[in-house]
Structures are given as C-alpha cells and as structure tokens.
Scaffold this motif. Structure first.
Motif, PDB file in Angstrom:
ATOM      1  N   GLN A 366     -24.761  81.098  95.857  1.00 35.15           N
ATOM      2  CA  GLN A 366     -25.923  80.384  96.397  1.00 35.15           C
ATOM      3  C   GLN A 366     -26.204  80.833  97.837  1.00 35.15           C
ATOM      4  O   GLN A 366     -27.349  81.057  98.229  1.00 35.15           O
ATOM      5  CB  GLN A 366     -25.658  78.872  96.380  1.00 35.15           C
ATOM      6  CG  GLN A 366     -26.848  78.089  96.895  1.00 35.15           C
ATOM      7  CD  GLN A 366     -26.476  76.719  97.457  1.00 35.15           C
ATOM      8  OE1 GLN A 366     -25.312  76.462  97.761  1.00 35.15           O
ATOM      9  NE2 GLN A 366     -27.466  75.864  97.604  1.00 35.15           N
ATOM     10  N   SER A 369     -28.094  84.031  98.185  1.00 37.72           N
ATOM     11  CA  SER A 369     -29.554  83.852  98.039  1.00 37.72           C
ATOM     12  C   SER A 369     -30.135  83.269  99.317  1.00 37.72           C
ATOM     13  O   SER A 369     -31.238  83.643  99.738  1.00 37.72           O
ATOM     14  CB  SER A 369     -29.878  82.921  96.872  1.00 37.72           C
ATOM     15  OG  SER A 369     -29.199  83.338  95.734  1.00 37.72           O
ATOM     16  N   TRP A 428     -35.004  75.057  86.330  1.00 40.51           N
ATOM     17  CA  TRP A 428     -35.151  75.023  87.807  1.00 40.51           C
ATOM     18  C   TRP A 428     -35.262  76.473  88.308  1.00 40.51           C
ATOM     19  O   TRP A 428     -34.264  77.145  88.521  1.00 40.51           O
ATOM     20  CB  TRP A 428     -33.941  74.326  88.415  1.00 40.51           C
ATOM     21  CG  TRP A 428     -34.076  74.037  89.886  1.00 40.51           C
ATOM     22  CD1 TRP A 428     -33.639  74.828  90.907  1.00 40.51           C
ATOM     23  CD2 TRP A 428     -34.656  72.892  90.487  1.00 40.51           C
ATOM     24  NE1 TRP A 428     -33.921  74.241  92.111  1.00 40.51           N
ATOM     25  CE2 TRP A 428     -34.554  73.040  91.890  1.00 40.51           C
ATOM     26  CE3 TRP A 428     -35.290  71.736  89.986  1.00 40.51           C
ATOM     27  CZ2 TRP A 428     -35.039  72.091  92.792  1.00 40.51           C
ATOM     28  CZ3 TRP A 428     -35.749  70.799  90.889  1.00 40.51           C
ATOM     29  CH2 TRP A 428     -35.630  70.988  92.277  1.00 40.51           C
ATOM     30  N   ASN A 429     -36.475  76.939  88.437  1.00 44.54           N
ATOM     31  CA  ASN A 429     -36.661  78.292  88.975  1.00 44.54           C
ATOM     32  C   ASN A 429     -37.939  78.338  89.808  1.00 44.54           C
ATOM     33  O   ASN A 429     -38.726  77.388  89.812  1.00 44.54           O
ATOM     34  CB  ASN A 429     -36.667  79.349  87.865  1.00 44.54           C
ATOM     35  CG  ASN A 429     -37.798  79.123  86.884  1.00 44.54           C
ATOM     36  OD1 ASN A 429     -38.932  78.801  87.289  1.00 44.54           O
ATOM     37  ND2 ASN A 429     -37.512  79.269  85.597  1.00 44.54           N
ATOM     38  N   LYS A 430     -38.106  79.439  90.475  1.00 44.08           N
ATOM     39  CA  LYS A 430     -39.170  79.546  91.467  1.00 44.08           C
ATOM     40  C   LYS A 430     -40.559  79.322  90.860  1.00 44.08           C
ATOM     41  O   LYS A 430     -41.378  78.587  91.422  1.00 44.08           O
ATOM     42  CB  LYS A 430     -39.101  80.932  92.127  1.00 44.08           C
ATOM     43  CG  LYS A 430     -39.786  80.973  93.468  1.00 44.08           C
ATOM     44  CD  LYS A 430     -39.505  82.279  94.193  1.00 44.08           C
ATOM     45  CE  LYS A 430     -40.456  82.366  95.362  1.00 44.08           C
ATOM     46  NZ  LYS A 430     -40.878  83.674  95.742  1.00 44.08           N
ATOM     47  N   ASN A 431     -40.791  79.920  89.688  1.00 46.69           N
ATOM     48  CA  ASN A 431     -42.111  79.782  89.053  1.00 46.69           C
ATOM     49  C   ASN A 431     -42.421  78.335  88.706  1.00 46.69           C
ATOM     50  O   ASN A 431     -43.511  77.837  88.997  1.00 46.69           O
ATOM     51  CB  ASN A 431     -42.155  80.592  87.750  1.00 46.69           C
ATOM     52  CG  ASN A 431     -42.617  81.993  88.054  1.00 46.69           C
ATOM     53  OD1 ASN A 431     -43.163  82.240  89.141  1.00 46.69           O
ATOM     54  ND2 ASN A 431     -42.385  82.892  87.111  1.00 46.69           N
ATOM     55  N   ASN A 432     -41.457  77.690  88.069  1.00 46.64           N
ATOM     56  CA  ASN A 432     -41.683  76.300  87.644  1.00 46.64           C
ATOM     57  C   ASN A 432     -41.846  75.383  88.849  1.00 46.64           C
ATOM     58  O   ASN A 432     -42.661  74.460  88.828  1.00 46.64           O
ATOM     59  CB  ASN A 432     -40.526  75.822  86.763  1.00 46.64           C
ATOM     60  CG  ASN A 432     -40.551  76.536  85.421  1.00 46.64           C
ATOM     61  OD1 ASN A 432     -41.577  77.125  85.049  1.00 46.64           O
ATOM     62  ND2 ASN A 432     -39.439  76.503  84.703  1.00 46.64           N
ATOM     63  N   ILE A 433     -41.077  75.642  89.899  1.00 44.94           N
ATOM     64  CA  ILE A 433     -41.201  74.803  91.098  1.00 44.94           C
ATOM     65  C   ILE A 433     -42.590  75.024  91.710  1.00 44.94           C
ATOM     66  O   ILE A 433     -43.272  74.076  92.103  1.00 44.94           O
ATOM     67  CB  ILE A 433     -40.071  75.097  92.106  1.00 44.94           C
ATOM     68  CG1 ILE A 433     -38.719  74.700  91.499  1.00 44.94           C
ATOM     69  CG2 ILE A 433     -40.292  74.345  93.423  1.00 44.94           C
ATOM     70  CD1 ILE A 433     -37.506  75.152  92.272  1.00 44.94           C
ATOM     71  N   ASP A 469     -41.129  76.747  97.244  1.00 45.54           N
ATOM     72  CA  ASP A 469     -40.545  77.103  95.941  1.00 45.54           C
ATOM     73  C   ASP A 469     -39.266  77.922  96.121  1.00 45.54           C
ATOM     74  O   ASP A 469     -38.259  77.690  95.454  1.00 45.54           O
ATOM     75  CB  ASP A 469     -41.569  77.826  95.051  1.00 45.54           C
ATOM     76  CG  ASP A 469     -42.292  78.954  95.765  1.00 45.54           C
ATOM     77  OD1 ASP A 469     -41.991  79.195  96.956  1.00 45.54           O
ATOM     78  OD2 ASP A 469     -43.165  79.597  95.137  1.00 45.54           O
ATOM     79  N   ALA A 470     -39.298  78.863  97.100  1.00 47.10           N
ATOM     80  CA  ALA A 470     -38.107  79.689  97.333  1.00 47.10           C
ATOM     81  C   ALA A 470     -36.956  78.831  97.877  1.00 47.10           C
ATOM     82  O   ALA A 470     -35.806  78.952  97.428  1.00 47.10           O
ATOM     83  CB  ALA A 470     -38.435  80.807  98.317  1.00 47.10           C
ATOM     84  N   THR A 473     -35.519  76.539  95.156  1.00 50.66           N
ATOM     85  CA  THR A 473     -34.774  77.306  94.145  1.00 50.66           C
ATOM     86  C   THR A 473     -33.347  77.515  94.622  1.00 50.66           C
ATOM     87  O   THR A 473     -32.386  77.298  93.893  1.00 50.66           O
ATOM     88  CB  THR A 473     -35.443  78.687  93.902  1.00 50.66           C
ATOM     89  OG1 THR A 473     -36.819  78.478  93.679  1.00 50.66           O
ATOM     90  CG2 THR A 473     -34.812  79.415  92.745  1.00 50.66           C
ATOM     91  N   ARG A 477     -31.208  72.137  92.006  1.00 48.68           N
ATOM     92  CA  ARG A 477     -31.805  70.886  91.520  1.00 48.68           C
ATOM     93  C   ARG A 477     -31.083  69.666  92.073  1.00 48.68           C
ATOM     94  O   ARG A 477     -31.695  68.779  92.678  1.00 48.68           O
ATOM     95  CB  ARG A 477     -31.749  70.870  89.989  1.00 48.68           C
ATOM     96  CG  ARG A 477     -32.400  69.637  89.387  1.00 48.68           C
ATOM     97  CD  ARG A 477     -32.395  69.703  87.865  1.00 48.68           C
ATOM     98  NE  ARG A 477     -33.210  68.625  87.311  1.00 48.68           N
ATOM     99  CZ  ARG A 477     -32.755  67.410  87.068  1.00 48.68           C
ATOM    100  NH1 ARG A 477     -31.504  67.104  87.343  1.00 48.68           N
ATOM    101  NH2 ARG A 477     -33.557  66.479  86.567  1.00 48.68           N
TER     102      ARG A 477
END
Ligand code: GLU
Length: 495
Positions: A366, A369, A428-433, A469-470, A473, A477
């Motif tokens: 984590q 990232s 839980w990912n960038k697109n969905n957020i 969103d980033a 991510t 969650r």
C-alpha cells in the motif's frame, strides 16, 4: 578549464587527498567528484579502465588533528555519492620512511639542507623582514652556497630540513581552471620539508623528524604517477613550492587545476550558518545521492545549459572544459528542484530503503502506491515521509479543521459515505470511486471542491491532496469508511 591538453589516449591519474580532520564538506565533495569524473571520462572515451584512474589518499600526517572517525566520515560521504576510488585509500603516515629517504637523497644532492635556527630566531628574522617592508621569511642563515661559511653547528639543537628554493626565475604553470599563473621564486622562502626529530624519536634512533605537508604531497603525487591535481584554490600558494620540489627531484610535473570555492547565497564562505555543511547530512535530510552529484557537478561546471544529467552523461561530458573560474554560490532552492526531479525518477526500492533507514518506515504494498502517488509533491524524502504518513496512521484532526470543513459539510460527507459503502473490497478501485464521486456531484449539484475538500480533510486532515479517486484507492475501503465514520460521529456526538 581553459585547457584541454590531455590527449585522450594518455592515461589520466587523478587523486583526492583529504586531511582527515573532520567530515567531508561540500567543497571537498565537489573536489572529489571532479577528480573522479575527470578520470572516469578518460577511461570511458578510451573504453579502457586503465586510461583513467582515481586514487584516494588520506593525508594524515597532522597526527594531532587527524582521527580515524574523520577517515570513516570521508569514506562514508564518498561511498554515498558513489565516488569509489580505483586505488587506495593510501595513508601518508604509512609512507614516512619513503619521504625521509627522499629527503636524505636531497641532502646528499644539495637540494635540501639542515637548518639549526631556533623557532625564536626565525621569528626575529621574520620580524626584521616585516620591518624592512618585505614578506616575513626565513633569512637563509643555514643555506649552503658556494664560498659561504656556515655557522658552527650547535650541538643541542635538532635541525629542521629546509628545501633550497631557487632564488632566480619564476614558477609558471598553466592552471587547468585559472590559466597561466606565474609566481617569482623571490616570493618563496626555503620552506621546511622535515620537522626536527623529537627527543623521544631521537632516543629510538631516528635522525629525521616527520616530513611536512607540502613535501609529502609532492612525493606521493610523484610516486602515484598523478597526472592531474584538481583541488581547491586555497592550495594555490602551495603549488609553486611543490613544483620546485618536483623539479629538484627531476619528476614529471602533473597539471594543476585549482577550483574556486563555494560560497553561501549571501556571498560569504559556506559555513554551518548556511545549513548543512557535511555532505552526508544531506542524506539524513532526504536528498538522493544522484541529486547531490548532479547539483555539485553543476556548481562550478556546465555543459551548455543542461541542468539535469545522469552520472553517465556527466562522465561523458566531463573532459576538463567549461569549469568556472569564479566562485560558485550554493542555492538550496535549486538543490531542492534537482532533488525533486530525482525523487520522481528514483526506484521504489531506493526510496523504501531510505524510509526504513531514516524513518523506520516499512514500505508495504500500500505504501508503495502512496509513494507513487505523492512523490511528485516532494522536494526531499523527508517531505515524502510526511506526505505518506496519513496512509500509515490517521492524521490528527484539529478543532479548527473540523469547524471549517467537517461541520458545515456533514450532509455531503454522509451522502458520500453512503454511496461509497456500495463498493465492496473487490470493486474498490479508481474507476468505480471516480464514478461515485461523479454521481455524488451530479446528485447534489456540487462542484468538485465542494465535495473533495471536506473529504480530504476528513481523511487526511488537509484540504490539498492529489485526486480523490486516486487517494481513496490507495487508502483502501476499510480505512476510508472508518475515517469518514469517525469524523461524522465525532461531530454528531459534539452537538
Ligand atoms: N590534504 C589537503 C586538504 O585536505 C589537500 C591536498 C591536495 O589536494 O593537494 O586540504
């Protein structure tokens, strides 16, 4: 340098010769860097490592001031910068008998002589010269000359050995940095090349004392076949003396290059006042060695207007030309800019190693990232550690932040929290957020900052971060929902 006479196929041998009396300061680090880069350049252009050799020599004959800790500090600084010597470290204290045997030979040849004047007598000579408007100097009482009768030798005095400096002519050299320099021999006196033997050493049978700095340098440069002496211009006064001794020894002269000093932004000599002065301190402060190398190289040398270059490019370009004749000025802002560039490019492994070593931070998947996300905002690794800290522990929410950002936006935050709970650990990912952010904005007719700022404060205790969103991510969650919940509950409980 004004002169690039080095034919590219002649082996170049440079050396860095620090006195181990303290840490590796910035000026010393730059001297080491230039000497190293110069040797590496000639090895590279010839595709032959024997064509460029960088020697490390520790000048430890000042036994009172030299310490093993300082040797370690110097080696540590050089290792950090990647300035690895091809030969050495050599220690001058291990060459004393060699220096003494050269002096013994010079005594036989008459290029050096014993001098029995006491320190008090020499002081009187210097004072007399001063009174006559001359440079304070030894008056040559014991200098042997054809037809001159020397005083009778006092039995109780152990002599020093002086070099018989030529009295006519001048020493002229074409300095690699400063161009032609000429110093008349009449400016130089017969300087001491060996101290008097101490009574303790005499009791052990020694007949000569410890040779002096200017002499040891000469013998070592000669023995080590040094072709280029690159050093600070505080040594310019030593150079004519050293050249005269080399000539007396019929040695080949190296080329000399004297680098102007580094000044603080205020034009004063660089000192603690201006910040860190030891190169290794910059490691602790979060500077990358490749940034420091780039910045130091550029501080007194240029390749067109290129500011950022790799070590390999430096070696390719560093042929001795384009060295500045004037003093360089330290500029922390520029160093930070260079460091920011290298932080963006550094490998995660290098950053992780620094974070562990200096901050005790274990870089998890984590956190990797988080580093990728935050590193564009950091000028130092210390700053980067601060920037990723909110991913490790929830930051402390102040009353001021709560009042300004959370309390007025409870409703928005609650709706956003509810929307986010629709996502599972797996989705839980960038697109969905990003989709949830967008739909929340649309549903409540909000502009991005109206949502993003209170969310940032609730999660990270700051109104400014990279995109929501980033950030979410990477935060994950559980932690996102927890932090939002906790902040909302705190507000509810306080009403
Ligand atoms: N040992 C000297 C110093 O640390 C340098 C000598 C030289 O480069 O010739 O200043």
């Amino acid at each position: 340098m004004t002169n690039t006479k080095t034919a590219s196929n002649v082996p170049v041998r440079t050396r860095f010769a620090p006195s181990p009396t303290g840490y590796l300061h910035l000026g010393g680090a730059r001297t080491a860097l230039y000497s190293w880069a110069y040797a590496k350049h000639y090895a590279k252009v010839n595709n032959d490592s024997t064509k460029g050799t960088f020697v490390l020599r520790i000048e430890d004959t000042d036994v009172e001031r030299s310490t093993p800790e300082a040797v370690q500090a110097i080696l540590e600084g050089m290792n950090w910068l990647g300035l690895i010597a091809d030969e050495g470290p050599f220690y001058q204290m291990q060459h004393i008998t060699r220096y003494q045997s050269v002096i013994a030979q010079m005594l036989l040849e008459g290029t050096a002589y014993p001098c029995y004047s006491t320190a008090a007598e020499v002081e009187v000579m210097r004072e007399l010269a001063r009174m006559n408007g001359d440079k304070p100097r030894y008056d040559g009482t014991w200098r042997p000359e054809l037809g001159k009768t020397l005083p009778s030798i006092p039995s109780a005095i152990a002599p020093v050995i002086r070099f018989k400096t030529p009295q006519e002519g001048a020493v002229i050299w074409d300095d690699l940095v400063k161009g032609i320099i000429k110093i008349a021999n009449s400016e130089l006196d017969d300087f001491i090349i060996a101290r008097a033997v101490t009574p303790e050493a005499a009791a052990k049978g020694d007949t000569m004392g410890v040779p002096t700095y200017n002499f040891c340098v000469v013998v070592d440069d000669w023995d080590m076949n040094i072709t280029h002496v690159i050093r600070g211009d505080d040594h310019i006064n030593n150079t004519p003396r050293q050249i005269n001794v080399l000539k007396a020894l019929k040695a080949t002269l190296p080329q000399y290059g004297h680098l102007p000093m580094i000044l603080g932004a205020d034009g004063e000599k660089l000192s603690k006042r201006h910040g860190a002065v030891s190169v290794i301190q910059y490691d602790t402060l979060g500077y990358l060695p490749q940034a420091m190398l780039n910045y130091l190289a550029r501080l007194g040398w240029s390749h067109g207007d290129v500011e950022l270059f790799t070590t390999d490019e430096l070696i390719t370009w560093f042929d001795g030309s384009n060295l500045s004749k004037s003093a360089a000025q330290w500029d922390n802002k520029k160093l930070n800019w260079v460091n920011a560039h290298y932080i963006k490019q550094a490998s995660i492994e290098q950053i992780a190693a620094w974070l562990l070593r200096h901050q005790g931070i274990v870089v998890t998947h984590q956190l990797k990232s988080a580093i990728m996300l935050m590193r564009d905002r950091a000028e130092t690794l210390l700053q980067l550690a601060d920037l990723i800290a909110p991913f490790i522990n929830a930051p402390i929410m102040t009353d001021a932040l709560r009042e300004q950002y959370i309390i007025p936006n409870q409703l928005i935050l609650t709706h956003f929290l509810q929307a986010l709970t629709q996502l599972s650990e797996n989705t839980w990912n960038k697109n969905n957020i990003a989709t949830i952010v967008k739909s929340t904005l649309e549903q409540y007719s909000l502009k991005m900052p109206q949502l993003a700022i209170p969310v940032r404060v609730a999660l990270f205790a700051t109104p400014q971060t990279p995109s929501l969103d980033a950030m979410l991510t990477v935060l994950g969650r559980n932690e996102t929902l927890n932090r939002l919940n906790i902040n909302l509950n705190t507000v509810l409980n306080s009403i």
